[in-house]
Motif scaffolding. Structure first.
Motif, mmCIF file in Angstrom:
data_model
loop_
_atom_site.group_PDB
_atom_site.id
_atom_site.type_symbol
_atom_site.label_atom_id
_atom_site.label_comp_id
_atom_site.label_asym_id
_atom_site.label_seq_id
_atom_site.Cartn_x
_atom_site.Cartn_y
_atom_site.Cartn_z
ATOM 1 N N GLY A 56 -4.112 -5.673 -42.273
ATOM 2 C CA GLY A 56 -2.410 -6.799 -42.368
ATOM 3 C C GLY A 56 -1.487 -5.883 -41.224
ATOM 4 O O GLY A 56 -0.757 -6.092 -41.045
ATOM 5 N N ARG A 57 -2.201 -4.736 -40.451
ATOM 6 C CA ARG A 57 -1.216 -4.464 -39.061
ATOM 7 C C ARG A 57 -1.959 -4.648 -37.727
ATOM 8 O O ARG A 57 -2.008 -3.299 -36.884
ATOM 9 N N VAL A 58 -3.051 -5.084 -37.928
ATOM 10 C CA VAL A 58 -3.946 -4.588 -36.973
ATOM 11 C C VAL A 58 -3.601 -4.900 -35.515
ATOM 12 O O VAL A 58 -3.406 -4.502 -34.483
ATOM 13 N N GLU A 59 -2.515 -6.334 -35.398
ATOM 14 C CA GLU A 59 -1.964 -6.341 -34.071
ATOM 15 C C GLU A 59 -0.720 -5.906 -33.930
ATOM 16 O O GLU A 59 -0.895 -5.344 -32.622
ATOM 17 N N GLN A 60 -0.196 -4.667 -34.656
ATOM 18 C CA GLN A 60 1.003 -4.317 -34.379
ATOM 19 C C GLN A 60 -0.179 -2.384 -33.743
ATOM 20 O O GLN A 60 1.121 -2.079 -33.068
ATOM 21 N N ASP A 61 -0.849 -2.580 -35.100
ATOM 22 C CA ASP A 61 -1.490 -1.265 -34.547
ATOM 23 C C ASP A 61 -1.862 -1.490 -32.639
ATOM 24 O O ASP A 61 -1.763 -0.453 -32.020
ATOM 25 N N ARG A 62 -2.531 -2.270 -32.592
ATOM 26 C CA ARG A 62 -3.200 -2.548 -31.329
ATOM 27 C C ARG A 62 -2.656 -2.368 -30.422
ATOM 28 O O ARG A 62 -2.296 -2.191 -29.247
ATOM 29 N N HIS A 63 -0.489 -3.428 -30.333
ATOM 30 C CA HIS A 63 -0.234 -2.981 -29.553
ATOM 31 C C HIS A 63 1.009 -1.674 -29.356
ATOM 32 O O HIS A 63 1.114 -1.369 -27.761
#
Length: 1017
Positions: free
Chosen positions: A868-875
């Motif tokens: 659920g935090r994939v995009e946030q972690d990538r950013h």
């Protein structure tokens, strides 16, 4: 060990006279000492006689110590170079021989043993001709310095410059030659001087790069100088033929004919031997001295009317004062006049050029050269001042240009002195005159008591200089060729006869001289040759300065009257004079010298002369290392400094190649080897491998050092290296080693020792472990070849009969071991940055992408993320990488890393650890305790339960690696860490094994958790 000190208890030794005479005639091998056995009843007679063989004991050894010993008293023969021509080299016992031999226990009857060094050196007298300082140096230098300038152009120089500035011209020339002579004296008294003259002095001081470049142009300059001097002689002869109307063909061809005939005659004298050449030089010197004396005598003889009309009067103070100020004409200046005179002061290296033919070069060169400079300088000055006091600048040569008696009071203008003598040369103010010191080059002939003697002196000066150059060029060239600096010229190194005469060099010099006599424009060549000589002088001065500046303990010249700053001044002065003489010739000289310097540097001749360049490099390295200690480390200046456990460097080439990619020319790389075993047995291997392995690294162009230790265990040796390696700030910060592929079959102690190396974390080292499926160690292949010191992994092939399967495996291993020596194709470097370790896991792969071999590889970053935090972690990771200014191709966030591994993967792990488990849970308490006591190193059920999650993570990570990075060129993974004392060694090895199994080349990296990356400026 305790050394036996009592004479009666000392073991007795002898040496085989036939096998070892203690003198090294070939190489550097130490003598073989043989233990004498008295079990057969052989006795010693007290004079060093053992086994019935009588040998004389060197008296100094017995008298010095009162008993026989393998220790030697100080002796010059121990310090000779191998192949010394002045005496045989003796080999002293090594420390190991002294230490080990006296630990042996053998029977002794208390009598002294043989003296193993008692052989008397062979008599080296072979009838070689050697010269003293007068005949070998003084005479040669004087003849070479006294040239045609003395008789033809000296009066013109003083006419242009006046005797005031004329003295400055001579003094400045003498300053250059004297300073160079002082520098040469210091260099040549700092050790034995062999043949080669300026080349030998410069090459042994500054190294083969400077020596090789100046040696070639100096030899060439001497060869062309032969042509110049011979042409000077031929022109004088042709002038005589012209006066007597006896021209053969025409002036130019007559010069060529006479020049070629002269060179042939000089070559015959030279080839006949140094003794004949020396006799010819003595004869020429006598003629030259008579000619010089003739000038002084002539100035005192009352002048005839004819001579007065040509400007010569006897000594007159008014003439002397009239000639004091300068009177530069036809565009001449002080510097142009100086440039014309200075070549007359050269020739101070004539003695040094035959240094190999001198009895004692260290004594002869300083004494002969400096005295020659003094004598010739005084002679030039004396002759010039005599002419300045007797000859006016301009004269008509007309005996009718006299002034009536009583009209002298009307004298004024530029010719006052001649006017007061009763001669009117005022017409010279309007029209150019042919006589006087400014106009007539034959003033010396006119002044002298007997004119033909000046002609003979001119002949003597030119021929003696030509003969000296004809001898110097081949001698210097032969010395250069012997050192094999230019391999293509080795042919000219061979000598002939008792004096080792360079006949081939003589022929080459003859050919060059004849070629320039026939086709060259010597007016163009002359300034180039002068600049070649000056370049040699400059480097001799710089050699003295450089050696003094280095402050090497080996710089101990016996000649003390020198100063390093004076030598530097002399070098700068020589460079300045080169431009004064001819600027384009100076630039050409520098260009040729730089080209030859670069050529020799690139070729890297296999010589080591202990040059001052090495000494200065060492001093600079020490000073730089010390300066670093005063500066705290900063994260911006962090660079990998790798300590690589390669064993012998050639054994694990892939590990070394990857480490070299990290450090290359910018960091420290230390290849280390641990010899395990008893110290007395392994120390020999340590000492023997030091130089051999370092040379291998240099040969393979690996910018790395080799270090080795001898210890009882691998772990202990590694800990010693971890603590003691490096110097100040120049110390390793990363430990690199290969994965222990055989951990499941190795003994327990071996596994514990390997895992114990992770003590590197305690010393704040980052750690890198490299695993390749085929393995890293190719030592068995190298050993099978039997050529471990020569072959490279790429050419390795098994020479003993083996099965096809083994051959295939070995071929794959060899191919894999050279993988990082080849350019990597387009692909990726996958970085699985699981844990923040300070950034080392990210920095090392970034450094790889900056190297040529990996420039086509892109970095992909893999990180663990929460569902659920994939995009946030990538950013967040993208932002961090951009701040670090690290380029990447893609960022992958793994959000299912916490899932349980599949059953096949888990079964593989269980099969891996099965032989090392206790299984105490299925046994009684008593039996379980007994098992734990007997095998404390085994994996317990409790341990597996405690670290179940961590174990699952390693197995799961391997699945993800197989899924995402199977095609990568290289995989970087964060290394898991086991808490000390909590995780058994075999479980930890199983983690590392299952994590990296069946993958492309994989590096496990863990930094020391100190930042190595920063985004601050």
């Amino acid at each position: 060990p305790t050394l036996v000190s009592s004479r009666c208890e000392e073991p007795v030794f002898t040496a085989s006279l036939m096998e070892n005479d203690a003198y090294d005639r070939i190489g550097d091998e130490p003598p073989n000492y043989e233990e004498t056995s008295f079990s057969g009843g052989t006795t010693s007679n007290g004079n060093g006689t053992g086994n019935g063989e009588h040998r004389a004991v060197r008296p100094s050894v017995v008298s010095a110590f009162g008993h026989d010993t393998l220790d030697r008293v100080p002796n010059i023969d121990f310090y000779r170079n191998a192949g010394s021509v002045s005496g045989n080299r003796a080999v002293r016992p090594s420390l190991q021989e002294l230490h080990d031999v006296f630990q042996k226990v053998s029977g002794s009857d208390g009598t002294p043993s043989d003296d193993v060094e008692s052989v008397i050196p062979l008599d080296n007298k072979d009838g070689t001709v050697r010269f003293g300082w007068i005949k070998g140096v003084l005479v040669r230098c004087m003849l070479n310095i006294w040239g045609v300038m003395l008789f033809i152009r000296l009066s013109w120089v003083f006419g242009q410059a006046g005797w005031g500035l004329g003295i400055v011209v001579i003094a400045l020339s003498c300053v250059v030659t004297t300073v160079t002579g002082l520098s040469m004296s210091a260099i040549c008294t700092n050790g034995v001087v062999r043949g080669g003259g300026a080349y030998y002095l410069i090459s042994r001081s500054l190294g083969p790069e400077f020596g090789g470049s100046i040696g070639l142009i100096f030899a060439f300059a001497n060869a062309v100088a032969v042509a110049m001097y011979v042409v000077g002689f031929a022109e004088t002869v042709v002038d005589l033929l012209k006066e007597n109307d006896a021209i053969m063909i025409d002036e130019l061809n007559d010069i060529r004919i006479i020049g070629c005939i002269s060179v042939v005659l000089l070559l015959g004298i030279s080839v006949a031997g140094m003794e004949w050449e020396a006799k010819a030089q003595i004869g020429l010197l006598i003629i030259l001295l008579i000619a010089i004396a003739n000038v002084f005598v002539g100035t005192g003889i009352p002048a005839s009317t004819d001579k007065k009309s040509k400007g010569f009067f006897n000594y007159d103070a008014k003439i002397f004062m009239e000639n004091l100020p300068p009177d530069f004409r036809n565009g001449e200046t002080f510097f142009s006049v100086f440039a014309i005179f200075f070549p007359a002061a050269t020739g101070i290296l004539a003695g040094a050029n035959i240094s190999g033919d001198l009895k004692d070069p260290q004594d002869a060169l300083p004494k002969g050269t400096l005295l020659a400079i003094l004598i010739t300088g005084v002679t030039y000055l004396g002759v010039a001042l005599c002419v300045s006091a007797t000859v006016v600048r301009d004269a008509t040569g007309n005996i009718n240009d006299t002034i009536a008696t009583g009209m002298e009071m009307l004298c004024n203008g530029t010719n006052t002195a001649a006017c007061e003598q009763g001669w009117n040369f005022s017409s010279c103010d309007v029209n150019s005159c042919k006589f006087g010191s400014m106009n007539n080059f034959q003033v010396m002939t006119m002044v002298s008591g007997f004119g033909p003697l000046i002609t003979a002196g001119t002949f003597s000066a030119t021929l003696s200089s030509a003969l000296a150059s004809l001898v110097s060029a081949p001698k210097v060239f032969q010395a250069l060729c012997k050192d094999n600096i230019y391999t293509a010229l080795k042919f000219f190194a061979k000598g002939h006869g008792k004096n080792n005469e360079p006949i081939r060099g003589y022929v080459l010099t003859f050919i060059i001289a004849v070629a320039f006599i026939i086709i060259a424009d010597l007016n163009v060549i002359a300034p180039i040759i002068s600049n070649f000589f000056l370049a040699s002088y400059a480097l001799i001065n710089f050699s003295c300065f450089h050696a003094s500046y280095a402050k090497s303990p080996g710089w101990r010249p016996a000649y003390r009257y020198y100063n390093m700053w004076l030598s530097l001044f002399g070098a700068v002065l020589c460079c300045g004079v080169m431009f004064v003489i001819n600027w384009w010739a100076a630039l050409l000289t520098y260009a040729i010298e730089i080209f030859l310097y670069v050529y020799v540097t690139v070729k890297k001749p296999n010589v080591n002369w202990g040059s001052s360049t090495q000494a200065v490099t060492f001093v600079s390295a020490v000073n730089n290392a010390l300066s670093l200690t005063g500066v705290e480390d900063h994260v911006k200046n962090f660079r990998p400094q790798c300590m690589v456990l390669t064993g012998a460097p050639k054994n694990r080439p892939a590990l070394l190649d990857l480490a070299h990619c990290f450090t290359k020319n910018y960091g420290l790389c230390l290849t280390c080897e641990v010899f395990v075993g008893p110290r007395t047995e392994t120390l020999t291997d340590v000492n023997a491998g030091m130089e051999k392995n370092q040379m291998w690294l240099n040969k393979k162009k690996r910018k790395a050092f080799y270090a080795a230790v001898a210890c009882d265990s691998f772990r202990q040796g590694t800990e010693i290296l971890l603590q003691a390696s490096g110097l100040g700030r120049l110390k390793p910060n990363i430990l690199m080693m290969g994965f222990k592929k055989d951990w499941r079959t190795a003994d327990t102690a071996g596994v514990q020792s390997y895992v114990g190396i992770l003590d590197a974390f305690d010393f704040e080292y980052g750690t890198v472990v490299l695993r390749m499926n085929q393995g890293l160690d190719i030592s068995h292949i190298i050993k099978a070849q039997g050529e471990s010191s020569q072959n490279t992994p790429a050419s390795a092939s098994v020479t003993t009969p083996q099965s096809p399967q083994v051959v295939v495996v070995n071929e794959r291993l060899v191919s894999t071991s050279t993988q990082f020596q080849r350019k990597q194709g387009k692909g990726t470097i996958d970085v699985w940055w699981m844990f923040d370790d300070g950034g080392l896991t990210l920095l090392l792969p970034y450094i790889l992408t900056t190297r040529k071999k990996f420039k086509d590889c892109k970095m992909r970053i893999f990180i663990a993320g929460q569902p659920g935090r994939v995009e946030q972690d990538r950013h967040e990771m993208k932002s961090l990488l951009e701040k670090f200014r690290i380029k990447y191709a893609d960022i992958h966030v793994i959000d299912d890393i916490t899932q349980n591994p599949n059953s096949n993967s888990w079964k593989m792990f269980e099969d891996m650890i099965e032989p090392f488990r206790l299984h105490e849970g299925s046994k009684s308490t008593t039996l379980a305790e007994a098992l734990r006591k007997d095998s404390p190193w085994k994996i317990s059920d409790a341990e597996l339960d405690t670290f179940e999650e961590k174990t699952n993570l390693q197995v799961r990570l391997n699945e993800l690696l197989q899924e995402n990075s199977r095609a990568a060129n290289l995989i970087i993974v964060s290394m898991p860490i086991a808490r000390l004392g909590s995780v058994s060694d075999h479980l930890y090895m199983a983690w590392l094994d299952i994590l990296t199994k069946n993958l492309p080349p994989t590096m496990l990296i863990r930094g020391n958790h100190k930042s190595v990356l920063t985004f601050y400026s």
